[in-house]
Design a protein around this motif. Structure first.
Motif, PDB file in Angstrom:
ATOM      1  N   VAL A 256      -0.766  -1.454   4.324  1.00  0.00           N
ATOM      2  CA  VAL A 256      -1.547  -0.348   4.870  1.00  0.00           C
ATOM      3  C   VAL A 256      -2.684   0.035   3.926  1.00  0.00           C
ATOM      4  O   VAL A 256      -3.826   0.250   4.350  1.00  0.00           O
ATOM      5  N   GLY A 257      -2.387   0.092   2.626  1.00  0.00           N
ATOM      6  CA  GLY A 257      -3.415   0.445   1.648  1.00  0.00           C
ATOM      7  C   GLY A 257      -4.567  -0.537   1.633  1.00  0.00           C
ATOM      8  O   GLY A 257      -5.738  -0.138   1.517  1.00  0.00           O
TER       9      GLY A 257
ATOM     10  N   VAL B 191      -6.769   2.876  -5.705  1.00  0.00           N
ATOM     11  CA  VAL B 191      -5.582   3.344  -6.420  1.00  0.00           C
ATOM     12  C   VAL B 191      -4.367   3.314  -5.492  1.00  0.00           C
ATOM     13  O   VAL B 191      -3.246   3.067  -5.930  1.00  0.00           O
ATOM     14  N   ASN B 192      -4.594   3.562  -4.198  1.00  0.00           N
ATOM     15  CA  ASN B 192      -3.479   3.526  -3.248  1.00  0.00           C
ATOM     16  C   ASN B 192      -2.793   2.171  -3.269  1.00  0.00           C
ATOM     17  O   ASN B 192      -1.560   2.069  -3.240  1.00  0.00           O
ATOM     18  N   VAL B 193      -3.589   1.117  -3.312  1.00  0.00           N
ATOM     19  CA  VAL B 193      -3.022  -0.230  -3.316  1.00  0.00           C
ATOM     20  C   VAL B 193      -2.263  -0.475  -4.619  1.00  0.00           C
ATOM     21  O   VAL B 193      -1.141  -0.992  -4.616  1.00  0.00           O
ATOM     22  N   ALA B 194      -2.877  -0.103  -5.728  1.00  0.00           N
ATOM     23  CA  ALA B 194      -2.240  -0.320  -7.029  1.00  0.00           C
ATOM     24  C   ALA B 194      -0.939   0.460  -7.154  1.00  0.00           C
ATOM     25  O   ALA B 194       0.085  -0.054  -7.635  1.00  0.00           O
TER      26      ALA B 194
ATOM     27  N   PHE C 298      -5.344   6.888  10.152  1.00  0.00           N
ATOM     28  CA  PHE C 298      -4.345   5.880   9.807  1.00  0.00           C
ATOM     29  C   PHE C 298      -3.589   6.293   8.541  1.00  0.00           C
ATOM     30  O   PHE C 298      -2.362   6.228   8.464  1.00  0.00           O
ATOM     31  N   ASN C 299      -4.343   6.757   7.546  1.00  0.00           N
ATOM     32  CA  ASN C 299      -3.750   7.187   6.277  1.00  0.00           C
ATOM     33  C   ASN C 299      -2.840   8.403   6.458  1.00  0.00           C
ATOM     34  O   ASN C 299      -1.771   8.493   5.851  1.00  0.00           O
ATOM     35  N   ALA C 300      -3.274   9.358   7.269  1.00  0.00           N
ATOM     36  CA  ALA C 300      -2.493  10.579   7.482  1.00  0.00           C
ATOM     37  C   ALA C 300      -1.139  10.255   8.118  1.00  0.00           C
ATOM     38  O   ALA C 300      -0.100  10.794   7.715  1.00  0.00           O
TER      39      ALA C 300
ATOM     40  N   LEU D 160      -1.236   9.640  -0.810  1.00  0.00           N
ATOM     41  CA  LEU D 160      -2.017   9.362   0.392  1.00  0.00           C
ATOM     42  C   LEU D 160      -2.532  10.654   1.027  1.00  0.00           C
ATOM     43  O   LEU D 160      -3.620  10.673   1.606  1.00  0.00           O
ATOM     44  N   TRP D 161      -1.743  11.740   0.927  1.00  0.00           N
ATOM     45  CA  TRP D 161      -2.223  13.020   1.451  1.00  0.00           C
ATOM     46  C   TRP D 161      -3.486  13.460   0.717  1.00  0.00           C
ATOM     47  O   TRP D 161      -4.401  14.035   1.319  1.00  0.00           O
TER      48      TRP D 161
END
Length: 296
Positions: free
Chosen positions: A14-15, A43-46, A122-124, A149-150
């Motif tokens: 998803v990230g 950073v989300n992916v990491a 999508f992120n929410a 993610l928030w």
């Protein structure tokens, strides 16, 4: 494969998708705010990768070198995520400063906002899944990832507002200004994640609500005992450690004392998910109070 592990693996996927969408929005517009949003998504992916590694380590059974298990690995991951959130915020502030020095009109702002908006929705949705399922599975790594993610969702909303206002007013300085405001919010979120994770590493006790439940169960199920005292609790990821001293009458047999302990343990494990219980049985002269009173 556990639910927690599947969610951690899905977070990486998803990230990566959200990062690609946000990078496209920045490429179309040249917005420093949208660039900052995309940088935050890297950073989300990491952190999703870090959470996956931590969850796999935490799932390793206890061994001779780690007799209490590997549960605290998730707290290390959560600390790392908080630090990376703070670093991302500092990078965003740097980009905002550059944009402030040289503000410029955006290319294709409407298209960029629509694309970035799709990534935000999508992120929410995924953040909600991670936080709710992380709490249900007592996984601090998933909860930290969801909270992260928030912050990304808040970032994207702030960025969209800044770009929209810049379009309406023609004051393109709003683009980097909004990026800077959102970066401050991310800094606060990252510091909170680090603070909560460090509390877990420091063997923080369970919540007052859980502690009251533990006391009530011991008082109710320890019939035949004289007293329970020196109650201590701590949590490490999905594991909750409970230990206390149980005073029994001097003429109680080993078998009867064991039966009392088994009854209390069974009730605690049913009420407190992930409970690891240690009971130290003591003779009557160790009593500190009359009746089955649970003393810390």
């Amino acid at each position: 494969m556990s639910t927690t592990l599947r969610l951690a693996m899905a977070s990486i996927f998803v990230g990566a998708i959200v990062l690609a969408i946000k990078s496209l929005a920045w490429w179309l517009t040249g917005s420093v705010a949208l660039l900052s949003d995309a940088l935050e998504s890297t950073v989300n992916v990491a952190t999703a990768i870090a959470a996956l590694i931590a969850i796999r380590i935490a799932a390793i059974p206890a061994d001779s070198s780690h007799p209490y298990g590997h549960h605290k690995a998730e707290f290390f991951s959560a600390v790392l995520e908080g630090v990376m959130i703070i670093i991302a915020a500092l990078v965003i502030l740097r980009e905002a400063y550059r944009g402030f020095l040289d503000p410029a009109a955006l290319d294709m702002p409407v298209e960029g906002l629509l694309i970035n908006g799709a990534a935000t929705v999508f992120n929410a949705l995924w953040a909600w899944v991670l936080v709710t399922r992380g709490r249900a599975n007592s996984s601090p790594a998933l909860v930290a990832d969801g909270r992260h993610l928030w912050t990304d969702v808040v970032t994207s909303a702030g960025v969209a507002l800044g770009v929209l206002l810049a379009m309406i007013t023609g004051w393109w300085m709003l683009d980097p200004i909004m990026a800077a405001i959102v970066a401050v919010n991310i800094l606060w979120s990252g510091s909170r994640v680090v603070r909560e994770s460090l509390s877990g590493l420091m063997d923080e006790a369970v919540s007052d609500e859980t502690l009251d439940t533990v006391r009530e169960i011991i008082a109710t199920e320890a019939g035949g005992a004289v007293e329970a005292h020196d109650l201590r609790t701590r949590h490490a990821g999905p594991a909750i450690f409970i230990d206390f001293h149980l005073v029994v009458p001097g003429d109680t047999t080993v078998f009867d004392a064991h039966e009392i302990c088994d009854r209390v343990e069974a009730a605690l494990k049913q009420a407190v998910e992930g409970a690891r219980i240690t009971i130290h049985v003591e003779p009557e002269h160790k009593q500190k109070h009359s009746g089955i009173v649970v003393l810390d």
